[in-house]
Design an enzyme around this catalytic site. Structure first.
Site, PDB file in Angstrom:
ATOM      1  N   CYS A 160       0.906  -1.436  -0.147  1.00  0.00           N
ATOM      2  CA  CYS A 160      -0.109  -0.087  -0.316  1.00  0.00           C
ATOM      3  C   CYS A 160       0.785   1.042  -0.412  1.00  0.00           C
ATOM      4  O   CYS A 160       1.442   1.163  -0.964  1.00  0.00           O
ATOM      5  CB  CYS A 160      -1.017   0.008   1.621  1.00  0.00           C
ATOM      6  SG  CYS A 160      -2.426   1.179   1.413  1.00  0.00           S
ATOM      7  N   ASP A 217      -8.837  -2.510  -8.674  1.00  0.00           N
ATOM      8  CA  ASP A 217      -7.782  -1.075  -6.940  1.00  0.00           C
ATOM      9  C   ASP A 217      -8.717  -0.331  -7.887  1.00  0.00           C
ATOM     10  O   ASP A 217      -7.744   0.635  -9.122  1.00  0.00           O
ATOM     11  CB  ASP A 217      -5.787  -1.477  -7.220  1.00  0.00           C
ATOM     12  CG  ASP A 217      -5.785  -0.335  -6.117  1.00  0.00           C
ATOM     13  OD1 ASP A 217      -6.588   0.707  -5.267  1.00  0.00           O
ATOM     14  OD2 ASP A 217      -4.685  -0.500  -5.403  1.00  0.00           O
ATOM     15  N   HIS A 249      -7.434  -3.626  -4.224  1.00  0.00           N
ATOM     16  CA  HIS A 249      -6.201  -2.754  -3.457  1.00  0.00           C
ATOM     17  C   HIS A 249      -6.185  -4.321  -2.273  1.00  0.00           C
ATOM     18  O   HIS A 249      -7.343  -4.679  -1.238  1.00  0.00           O
ATOM     19  CB  HIS A 249      -6.815  -1.279  -3.099  1.00  0.00           C
ATOM     20  CG  HIS A 249      -5.395  -0.839  -2.356  1.00  0.00           C
ATOM     21  ND1 HIS A 249      -4.625  -0.339  -3.271  1.00  0.00           N
ATOM     22  CD2 HIS A 249      -5.229  -0.383  -0.653  1.00  0.00           C
ATOM     23  CE1 HIS A 249      -3.316   0.215  -2.004  1.00  0.00           C
ATOM     24  NE2 HIS A 249      -4.382   0.068  -0.949  1.00  0.00           N
TER      25      HIS A 249
END
Length: 281
Positions: A160, A217, A249
């Site tokens: 991330c 995502d 994601h």
């Protein structure tokens, strides 16, 4: 490995004096499929990393024995060095690596008490200067090299926001052999303390980089990722971007609903193969 949790915090003192116990509070629920990797046969501990203004809490796991071991710097998500990130370090240790994850946001907030991801982004992530993050990663690498790690066999992996930092660190440190970014944003808003995004700096990559992204995502534009790859390759850099069409994601985060087991396992296997292919072994 010495456990240095009782060392002084330095001149300023940090908001976080130790790591999160268990999982972050900033997710709606922890899923039953979360993976737990044991510490049998390895050495794992919370330690402190000396930095310019004090010391960062960090988690380290390595094989038992004298070493030196190849180093993998592990860069957290926005949620802190909680159980998921610690488990990543232990998984690496069982594969022969020294995995070390510094708590990069220790100066700014106590992430163990924060429950709102939007607040974390607004009040913590956006206030972390890129220059400080890079300097702290340099300090972590130096510490690892003094504690049974081999700086000549070093890689970085991030998840991330940590994936963004993997890009940035690979654009900074020429000692890295390889980098892996799990769904790391490459185009972010420029601010005085975060002045350039990974896309801006892609031509200056210092090592081969593997990017692992989810096709579903909604927070990362695939066009930006492809642009970063194209810019790096045009400058002669080695970049490989893998997109999992059905993955969202956070598809590697086994403690969250976003986890996609098949894609997570494939991505992890690719990451380890990437490290080994490029000399982090």
């Amino acid at each position: 490995m010495a456990d240095t949790r009782n060392n002084p915090l330095g001149r300023r003192g940090f908001v976080m004096s130790s790591l999160i116990t268990g999982f972050t509070l900033a997710v709606s629920r922890v899923e039953a499929q979360e993976i737990h990797t044991g510490s049998s046969g390895i050495v794992a501990a919370e330690v402190r990393i000396p930095v310019s203004d004090g010391s960062l809490p960090a988690y380290v796991a390595r094989p038992a024995g004298a070493g030196p071991f190849p180093i993998v710097l592990v860069i957290e998500e926005i949620f802190g060095v909680h159980e998921y990130i610690k488990d990543i370090c232990r998984r690496l240790a069982h594969l022969g690596y020294l995995g070390v994850a510094p708590e990069l946001y220790a100066r700014l907030a106590d992430l163990s008490t924060m429950t709102d991801p939007h607040q974390i982004i607004r009040d913590v992530i956006s206030k972390a200067p890129d220059a400080t993050v890079i300097a702290d990663l340099d300090a972590t690498a130096s510490w690892a090299g003094q504690h049974q790690g081999d700086l000549h066999r070093m890689g970085v992996v991030g998840f991330c926001r940590g994936g963004r930092d993997s890009w940035l660190y690979a654009e900074h440190n020429p000692m890295l052999k390889a980098a892996v970014a799990f769904y790391g944003p490459v185009k972010t808003d420029d601010t005085p303390i975060q002045p350039r995004s990974p896309l801006d700096l892609a031509a200056g990559l210092k090592c081969p980089l593997l990017g692992l992204y989810g096709g579903q995502d909604t927070s990362i534009a695939q066009s930006d990722v492809q642009a970063a790859q194209a810019r790096a390759r045009a400058a002669g850099q080695v970049v490989d971007i893998v997109v999992y069409p059905d993955a969202p994601h956070g598809f590697h985060a086994d403690y969250r609903p976003s986890y996609r087991r098949a894609d997570a396992e494939d991505g992890w296997n690719r990451a380890i193969a990437w490290f080994r292919q490029h000399g982090v072994t």
